[in-house]
Design a protein around this motif. Structure first.
Motif, PDB file in Angstrom:
ATOM      1  N   LYS A 121      -6.796 -18.534  -9.980  1.00  0.00           N
ATOM      2  CA  LYS A 121      -7.313 -18.315  -8.643  1.00  0.00           C
ATOM      3  C   LYS A 121      -7.547 -16.837  -8.401  1.00  0.00           C
ATOM      4  CE  LYS A 121      -5.534 -22.353  -6.156  1.00  0.00           C
ATOM      5  NZ  LYS A 121      -4.762 -22.815  -4.962  1.00  0.00           N
ATOM      6  N   GLY A 122      -8.556 -16.542  -7.566  1.00  0.00           N
ATOM      7  CA  GLY A 122      -8.860 -15.167  -7.207  1.00  0.00           C
ATOM      8  C   GLY A 122      -8.863 -14.989  -5.697  1.00  0.00           C
ATOM      9  N   TRP A 123      -8.491 -13.784  -5.262  1.00  0.00           N
ATOM     10  CA  TRP A 123      -8.454 -13.463  -3.836  1.00  0.00           C
ATOM     11  C   TRP A 123      -9.812 -12.907  -3.424  1.00  0.00           C
ATOM     12  CZ3 TRP A 123      -5.856 -14.548   0.324  1.00  0.00           C
ATOM     13  CH2 TRP A 123      -5.907 -13.706   1.449  1.00  0.00           C
ATOM     14  N   ASN A 124     -10.400 -13.483  -2.380  1.00  0.00           N
ATOM     15  CA  ASN A 124     -11.723 -13.034  -1.942  1.00  0.00           C
ATOM     16  C   ASN A 124     -11.667 -12.357  -0.574  1.00  0.00           C
ATOM     17  OD1 ASN A 124     -11.326 -15.120  -0.175  1.00  0.00           O
ATOM     18  ND2 ASN A 124     -12.994 -16.403  -0.946  1.00  0.00           N
ATOM     19  N   LYS A 125     -10.553 -11.630  -0.352  1.00  0.00           N
ATOM     20  CA  LYS A 125     -10.310 -10.852   0.871  1.00  0.00           C
ATOM     21  C   LYS A 125      -9.837 -11.703   2.045  1.00  0.00           C
ATOM     22  CE  LYS A 125     -13.620  -7.229  -0.322  1.00  0.00           C
ATOM     23  NZ  LYS A 125     -12.598  -6.376  -0.926  1.00  0.00           N
ATOM     24  N   ASN A 126      -9.974 -13.026   1.940  1.00  0.00           N
ATOM     25  CA  ASN A 126      -9.528 -13.903   3.022  1.00  0.00           C
ATOM     26  C   ASN A 126      -8.703 -15.088   2.536  1.00  0.00           C
ATOM     27  OD1 ASN A 126     -10.879 -12.692   5.446  1.00  0.00           O
ATOM     28  ND2 ASN A 126     -12.704 -13.087   4.206  1.00  0.00           N
ATOM     29  N   THR A 127      -9.113 -15.662   1.429  1.00  0.00           N
ATOM     30  CA  THR A 127      -8.443 -16.847   0.912  1.00  0.00           C
ATOM     31  C   THR A 127      -8.403 -16.796  -0.614  1.00  0.00           C
ATOM     32  OG1 THR A 127     -10.512 -18.095   0.833  1.00  0.00           O
ATOM     33  CG2 THR A 127      -9.184 -18.285   2.849  1.00  0.00           C
TER      34      THR A 127
ATOM     35  N   ASP B 297       0.806  -1.212   0.000  1.00  0.00           N
ATOM     36  CA  ASP B 297       0.000   0.000   0.000  1.00  0.00           C
ATOM     37  C   ASP B 297       0.841   1.265   0.000  1.00  0.00           C
ATOM     38  OD1 ASP B 297       1.062   0.077   2.539  1.00  0.00           O
ATOM     39  OD2 ASP B 297      -0.860  -0.097   3.590  1.00  0.00           O
ATOM     40  N   GLY B 298       2.113   1.115  -0.274  1.00  0.00           N
ATOM     41  CA  GLY B 298       3.021   2.258  -0.258  1.00  0.00           C
ATOM     42  C   GLY B 298       3.831   2.353   1.013  1.00  0.00           C
ATOM     43  N   LYS B 299       3.420   1.575   2.037  1.00  0.00           N
ATOM     44  CA  LYS B 299       4.124   1.605   3.314  1.00  0.00           C
ATOM     45  C   LYS B 299       4.497   0.209   3.811  1.00  0.00           C
ATOM     46  CE  LYS B 299       1.919   5.907   4.855  1.00  0.00           C
ATOM     47  NZ  LYS B 299       1.082   6.540   5.910  1.00  0.00           N
ATOM     48  N   THR B 300       3.550  -0.716   3.696  1.00  0.00           N
ATOM     49  CA  THR B 300       3.790  -2.054   4.240  1.00  0.00           C
ATOM     50  C   THR B 300       3.376  -3.125   3.237  1.00  0.00           C
ATOM     51  OG1 THR B 300       1.598  -2.096   5.291  1.00  0.00           O
ATOM     52  CG2 THR B 300       3.456  -1.280   6.620  1.00  0.00           C
ATOM     53  N   LEU B 301       3.985  -4.297   3.382  1.00  0.00           N
ATOM     54  CA  LEU B 301       3.626  -5.463   2.591  1.00  0.00           C
ATOM     55  C   LEU B 301       2.586  -6.293   3.332  1.00  0.00           C
ATOM     56  CD1 LEU B 301       7.109  -6.669   1.286  1.00  0.00           C
ATOM     57  CD2 LEU B 301       5.182  -5.947  -0.138  1.00  0.00           C
ATOM     58  N   ASP B 302       1.610  -6.791   2.602  1.00  0.00           N
ATOM     59  CA  ASP B 302       0.549  -7.602   3.180  1.00  0.00           C
ATOM     60  C   ASP B 302       0.476  -8.918   2.417  1.00  0.00           C
ATOM     61  OD1 ASP B 302      -1.698  -8.670   4.351  1.00  0.00           O
ATOM     62  OD2 ASP B 302      -3.108  -7.373   3.271  1.00  0.00           O
ATOM     63  N   PRO B 303       1.123  -9.974   2.910  1.00  0.00           N
ATOM     64  CA  PRO B 303       1.055 -11.269   2.221  1.00  0.00           C
ATOM     65  C   PRO B 303      -0.386 -11.760   2.144  1.00  0.00           C
ATOM     66  CG  PRO B 303       2.798 -11.254   3.867  1.00  0.00           C
ATOM     67  CD  PRO B 303       1.978 -10.025   4.106  1.00  0.00           C
ATOM     68  N   LEU B 304      -0.823 -12.142   0.962  1.00  0.00           N
ATOM     69  CA  LEU B 304      -2.191 -12.616   0.771  1.00  0.00           C
ATOM     70  C   LEU B 304      -2.195 -14.133   0.902  1.00  0.00           C
ATOM     71  CD1 LEU B 304      -3.390 -10.378  -2.196  1.00  0.00           C
ATOM     72  CD2 LEU B 304      -3.357  -9.900   0.267  1.00  0.00           C
TER      73      LEU B 304
END
Length: 423
Positions: A135-141, A84-91
């Motif tokens: 595969k698609g990301w559905n905000k959780n999995t 997001d410009g500041k932190t990485l968020d592994p999905l």
């Protein structure tokens, strides 16, 4: 599988020879743009394909395998993370598993592709069993998208790409059949079901599909691919548009050199990107050049052509960096990728395993900075592959994977890099 593993090992040996056999490093100037991310892979992993897409965040997808199994490993894991410009968020953790040969530093074998569909990231992968999965990301999995008819598990997936419109997702891949020919398969997904489109090409036995890529023009998918033929020694670079009922060729009048297809010229590849009035195709070909000491040579030349729906315009037939000491012939360009942003077409490419960024200035190509590698030219055995461009929040982002080989042990490590560059 064995022939791909051998190919990777041969490329590594060749790269080592290039690194140790090149002249002294020329001065390394400050590269354009700042490094915003690097070294974000799992600890102990070597990164292969690195791809990007953008939506609410910048999304990075890559393949990685245990560095201890660099030669013997047969598979690689696929990961996706958001920034997001500041932190990485592994999905999630691992998205999937793909054949190991796509994870090595081979820039022209992309077996993962990432995009956005309905405001969420989607990723396509060629599985270790010969299948193809989206595969698609559905905000959780991560979940499999639709009931996609998979490739025959006895066949080999040779190249893969996805692209999206507002309401449709398109998948294209090459499936090398056990009988020798390769079918380019294309399917579309409307949010509820997959539909198979007719094959735009069946590549005959004795020819090889080296890369394919897709873009969108007037709401229609346009596909470009590169194939080389052993019997004729030539390459072809077809471009076709899906017009709702059939594929129609757009290749007429696009300048292509009548030259050998040069499987060993480094990384033969082609790519495509959207422009305001059509598309742009970037590729490298064997351009005939006469060298006083060696005679007629065919060298990998970067070329860019645009299409406005009616005709092709050749922007340049030498999209390469004039950088004596790296490529004294000035014509060595590989793995070209393009992006239209702020009324300009930008093209990134590698030259002697260094990353460059050029833009079309109206009459030719100018360059941003010098090499964009994270480390100086071949310093300590560094080289880079897989440059990729995407726009996000009004800025341009360039990613690539930089590799290093320990000159004493031969051990290889990787450093994935993302640069932010103001267009």
């Amino acid at each position: 599988m064995k022939r791909y593993t051998f190919r990777i090992y041969a490329i590594l040996v060749m790269t080592t020879l290039v690194i140790t056999g090149c002249p002294s490093s020329p001065p390394h100037s400050t590269a354009s743009g700042s490094i915003v991310l690097q070294g974000f892979q799992k600890a102990g992993d070597i990164v292969g394909n690195l791809v990007m897409t953008s939506g609410d965040r910048l999304y990075l997808g890559w393949s990685g395998f245990d560095s201890g199994n660099f030669i013997t490993g047969t598979s690689a894991y696929v990961y996706v993370t958001a920034w997001d410009g500041k932190t990485l968020d592994p999905l999630g953790n691992v998205v999937g598993t793909i054949p190991r040969y796509s994870a090595a530093p081979v820039g022209n074998v992309p077996l993962i592709s990432i995009g956005m569909f309905h405001n969420e990231p989607v990723i396509a992968m060629a599985g270790v069993s010969g299948d193809v999965m989206v595969k698609g990301w559905n905000k959780n999995t991560w979940g499999v998208i639709g009931d996609l008819k998979l490739a025959d598990i006895s066949d080999i997936v040779t190249a893969l790409d996805i692209t999206t419109t507002v309401n449709r997702l398109y998948l294209a891949y090459g499936e090398e059949l056990t009988v020798g020919s390769t079918i380019i398969k294309v399917a579309s997904y409307d949010g509820s079901a997959w539909q198979s489109l007719p094959a735009p090409e069946i590549v005959p036995g004795g020819s090889f599909l080296m890369s394919l890529d897709m873009a969108v023009m007037n709401g229609n998918p346009v596909i470009v691919w590169m194939e080389g033929n052993d019997s004729t020694g030539k390459l072809t670079i077809p471009v076709s548009e899906w017009i709702g009922t059939q594929w129609t060729s757009l290749t007429d009048n696009m300048k292509v050199y009548n030259s050998p297809w040069l499987m060993a010229m480094g990384a033969p590849s082609c790519s495509i990107t959207d422009t305001p009035d059509g598309i742009a195709v970037m590729r490298n070909e064997g351009k005939p050049v006469t060298d006083p000491s060696m005679g007629l040579l065919y060298l990998p030349t970067g070329m860019v052509s645009t299409y406005d729906g009616t005709q092709w315009t050749q922007l340049d037939d030498d999209v390469n960096c004039d950088y004596p000491g790296i490529a004294t012939d000035d014509r060595d360009a590989e793995q070209l990728r393009g992006l239209w942003i702020n009324n300009r077409l930008y093209v990134t490419f590698t030259e002697m395993a260094q990353v460059f960024l050029a833009y079309y200035n109206g009459t030719g190509f100018s360059y941003r900075g010098n090499t964009l590698n994270a480390h100086p030219w071949f310093s300590g055995g560094y080289w880079a592959y897989d440059p990729y461009l995407v726009s996000w929040n009004g800025a341009m982002y360039l990613s690539f994977v930089e590799y290093a080989m320990d000159q004493n042990t031969g051990a290889v490590s990787s450093n994935p890099v993302v640069r932010q560059i103001a267009p």
